[in-house]
Design a protein around this motif. Structure first.
Motif, PDB file in Angstrom:
ATOM      1  N   HIS A 152       0.828  -1.200   0.000  1.00 19.15           N
ATOM      2  CA  HIS A 152       0.000   0.000   0.000  1.00 19.15           C
ATOM      3  C   HIS A 152       0.867   1.255   0.000  1.00 19.15           C
ATOM      4  O   HIS A 152       0.544   2.243  -0.676  1.00 19.15           O
ATOM      5  CB  HIS A 152      -0.915  -0.001   1.217  1.00 19.15           C
ATOM      6  CG  HIS A 152      -1.536   1.335   1.496  1.00 19.15           C
ATOM      7  ND1 HIS A 152      -2.552   1.859   0.729  1.00 19.15           N
ATOM      8  CD2 HIS A 152      -1.266   2.267   2.454  1.00 19.15           C
ATOM      9  CE1 HIS A 152      -2.887   3.048   1.195  1.00 19.15           C
ATOM     10  NE2 HIS A 152      -2.128   3.323   2.240  1.00 19.15           N
ATOM     11  N   ASP A 176       2.516   1.195  -3.651  1.00 23.67           N
ATOM     12  CA  ASP A 176       1.591   1.125  -4.786  1.00 23.67           C
ATOM     13  C   ASP A 176       0.151   1.178  -4.281  1.00 23.67           C
ATOM     14  O   ASP A 176      -0.572   0.186  -4.343  1.00 23.67           O
ATOM     15  CB  ASP A 176       1.841  -0.176  -5.574  1.00 23.67           C
ATOM     16  CG  ASP A 176       1.010  -0.242  -6.844  1.00 23.67           C
ATOM     17  OD1 ASP A 176       0.723   0.822  -7.426  1.00 23.67           O
ATOM     18  OD2 ASP A 176       0.644  -1.371  -7.251  1.00 23.67           O
ATOM     19  N   SER A 233      -3.849   1.677  -3.895  1.00 22.49           N
ATOM     20  CA  SER A 233      -4.913   1.355  -4.837  1.00 22.49           C
ATOM     21  C   SER A 233      -6.206   2.028  -4.422  1.00 22.49           C
ATOM     22  O   SER A 233      -6.668   1.857  -3.288  1.00 22.49           O
ATOM     23  CB  SER A 233      -5.112  -0.170  -4.900  1.00 22.49           C
ATOM     24  OG  SER A 233      -6.289  -0.497  -5.601  1.00 22.49           O
ATOM     25  N   GLU A 260      -9.040   1.189  -5.723  1.00 26.20           N
ATOM     26  CA  GLU A 260     -10.031   0.115  -5.715  1.00 26.20           C
ATOM     27  C   GLU A 260      -9.975  -0.698  -4.425  1.00 26.20           C
ATOM     28  O   GLU A 260     -10.983  -1.247  -3.993  1.00 26.20           O
ATOM     29  CB  GLU A 260      -9.826  -0.816  -6.915  1.00 26.20           C
ATOM     30  CG  GLU A 260     -10.128  -0.193  -8.267  1.00 26.20           C
ATOM     31  CD  GLU A 260      -9.004   0.702  -8.765  1.00 26.20           C
ATOM     32  OE1 GLU A 260      -7.896   0.645  -8.183  1.00 26.20           O
ATOM     33  OE2 GLU A 260      -9.237   1.468  -9.724  1.00 26.20           O
ATOM     34  N   ASP A 261      -8.796  -0.808  -3.822  1.00 26.43           N
ATOM     35  CA  ASP A 261      -8.619  -1.625  -2.622  1.00 26.43           C
ATOM     36  C   ASP A 261      -7.878  -0.789  -1.580  1.00 26.43           C
ATOM     37  O   ASP A 261      -6.710  -1.032  -1.281  1.00 26.43           O
ATOM     38  CB  ASP A 261      -7.824  -2.887  -2.978  1.00 26.43           C
ATOM     39  CG  ASP A 261      -7.818  -3.911  -1.848  1.00 26.43           C
ATOM     40  OD1 ASP A 261      -8.702  -3.840  -0.975  1.00 26.43           O
ATOM     41  OD2 ASP A 261      -6.931  -4.791  -1.847  1.00 26.43           O
ATOM     42  N   GLN A 265      -9.443  -6.877  -9.842  1.00 29.23           N
ATOM     43  CA  GLN A 265      -8.745  -6.658  -8.582  1.00 29.23           C
ATOM     44  C   GLN A 265      -9.659  -6.985  -7.409  1.00 29.23           C
ATOM     45  O   GLN A 265     -10.833  -6.621  -7.390  1.00 29.23           O
ATOM     46  CB  GLN A 265      -8.265  -5.217  -8.465  1.00 29.23           C
ATOM     47  CG  GLN A 265      -7.503  -4.940  -7.170  1.00 29.23           C
ATOM     48  CD  GLN A 265      -6.840  -3.581  -7.170  1.00 29.23           C
ATOM     49  OE1 GLN A 265      -6.905  -2.832  -8.124  1.00 29.23           O
ATOM     50  NE2 GLN A 265      -6.186  -3.250  -6.067  1.00 29.23           N
ATOM     51  N   ARG A 301       3.538  -1.681 -14.541  1.00 25.15           N
ATOM     52  CA  ARG A 301       2.249  -1.113 -14.934  1.00 25.15           C
ATOM     53  C   ARG A 301       2.465   0.034 -15.927  1.00 25.15           C
ATOM     54  O   ARG A 301       1.764   0.122 -16.946  1.00 25.15           O
ATOM     55  CB  ARG A 301       1.484  -0.620 -13.715  1.00 25.15           C
ATOM     56  CG  ARG A 301       0.086  -0.116 -14.066  1.00 25.15           C
ATOM     57  CD  ARG A 301      -0.662   0.431 -12.862  1.00 25.15           C
ATOM     58  NE  ARG A 301      -0.952  -0.594 -11.877  1.00 25.15           N
ATOM     59  CZ  ARG A 301      -0.353  -0.686 -10.701  1.00 25.15           C
ATOM     60  NH1 ARG A 301       0.578   0.200 -10.354  1.00 25.15           N
ATOM     61  NH2 ARG A 301      -0.681  -1.635  -9.851  1.00 25.15           N
TER      62      ARG A 301
END
Length: 393
Positions: free
Chosen positions: A185, A188, A190, A192-193, A240, A300
């Motif tokens: 975290h 990187d 997210s 979405e999460d 994801q 990515r």
């Protein structure tokens, strides 16, 4: 190329129609679970919202497949369903033979049938016969999907039992993976999460939109670690997982010979044997965790631009894998999705013996020190205009 035999699977087709209001279908494989299934069914039936109000039973159903049973699992489950007719419990029985006699096939039969029954936007879920859902599991799962999730993994809690040594090594593993998720975290993050989150998306608690279930090819009919194989199938199509801490289950650490391969209890057995022999499981150390997520960020960007030029982190990655830069460029250019690319590279690293370089206690100590020291830096660097932690040492 090795020609693998094609499995001809039976078809599970439930006679009872799905209720028009049903949004979620929970699938439960059960082999010789007559002594354990009632608490599982009770937890499934008595679902509430966060305020303790009972959920509308029409919004979800349960499909239980009694496979290869030598006991009264199906009879016990049917009797329970008869006592509570408002509880949408569908009990099926099957005897699988040969290569079909495995949990992956049992799960696939149920999940395929759930996907067939559900309306667009419906949710296919799975749990285990020795697992009790948190009272808010259905509500929290539906909330996560209403917020935009495509797949949801639930937090898996192992209650205290007489197997003290097993619980200790399990908690050690959970501590390590939770710290590893925090490092990911930090490097990187997210949308979405988001944090706070856990790291689990395994058989006792996993749910996916019906459209994504079909798109990834469904549950792989494999003999073991079928939940991991299914998660990889979703990753390959860029689905994801959301790891909402409110989605939670309680599962057993009991010894079981009913599941082949690397089941949870088998992993505990192996870890405990290692510790008894004076050996610790070896995992990714701090620096390798940092490298892994830095490489993920760079991969990515490379996937989006279809080139690795100008990304020094990928020079380091190619060197570590002893891979010519042209070969890495080819893999980036030909990858069908980012998920497929990252999964391929990550599995290559996992097969590299030197990448797992730290015993559990050492890795936990280093990760804990790093996350504590870095949290304040993360808080400031993630404000508007911040640079993130992509350049961690």
């Amino acid at each position: 190329m090795v020609n693998r035999p094609v499995l001809i699977l039976p078809v599970l087709s439930l006679a009872d129609a799905i209720h028009p209001a049903c949004r979620l279908s929970v699938t439960v494989p059960a082999k010789d679970e007559a002594d354990y299934i009632l608490p599982t069914l009770e937890a499934l039936r008595r679902q509430t919202d966060f305020m303790g109000n009972p959920l509308d039973p029409d919004t979800y159903e349960v499909i239980l497949l009694a496979n290869n049973c030598s006991d009264a699992t199906a009879e016990v489950a049917r009797a329970y369903g008869t006592r509570y007719p408002d509880f949408h419990l569908h009990v099926a029985e099957i005897t699988l033979t040969g290569d079909l006699a495995c949990v992956g096939v049992a799960r696939k039969l149920m999940m395929d049938e759930a996907a067939r029954r559900l309306p667009p936007g419906g949710i296919v879920a799975m749990t285990d016969a020795d697992t009790q859902l948190d009272p808010h599991w259905v509500y929290a799962t539906l909330r996560a999907f209403d917020r935009g999730a495509h797949a949801v993994g639930g937090r898996i809690v192992v209650p205290r039992s007489g197997r003290t040594g097993y619980r200790k090594i399990h908690l050690q593993d959970v501590t390590y993976r939770s710290l590893q998720a925090l490092v990911e975290h930090m490097i990187d993050p997210s949308d979405e999460d988001p944090w706070p989150r856990h790291f689990q998306h395994y058989g006792p608690s996993l749910a996916v939109r019906v459209e994504d279930y079909r798109a990834c090819g469904g549950m792989p009919p494999v003999k073991c670690i079928e939940d991991a194989a299914f998660a990889w199938a979703l990753e390959r199509i860029d689905v994801q997982f959301v790891h909402d801490p409110a989605v939670k289950v309680y599962t057993s650490d009991r010894r079981s010979e009913r599941v082949e391969g690397v089941a949870f209890s088998h992993a505990l057995d192996e870890w405990t044997r290692m510790q008894s022999a004076g050996r610790q499981p070896v995992v990714f150390g701090l620096q390798h965790c940092i490298n892994l997520y830095k490489w993920k960020v760079a991969l990515r960007r490379a996937f989006q631009e279809r080139r690795i030029a100008g990304l020094p982190a990928l020079v380091d990655l190619a060197a570590y894998l002893d891979m010519p830069s042209g070969e890495l460029q080819r893999r980036v250019a030909e990858a069908p999705t980012f998920g497929a690319l990252y999964l391929e590279i990550r599995q290559m690293l996992e097969r590299t013996h030197a990448f797992s370089d730290s015993p559990f206690p050492e890795a936990i100590r280093d990760l804990r020190r790093f996350t504590r020291a870095t949290w304040s830096a993360l808080s400031s660097s993630t404000r508007p205009g911040g640079t993130g932690l992509h350049d961690c040492p």
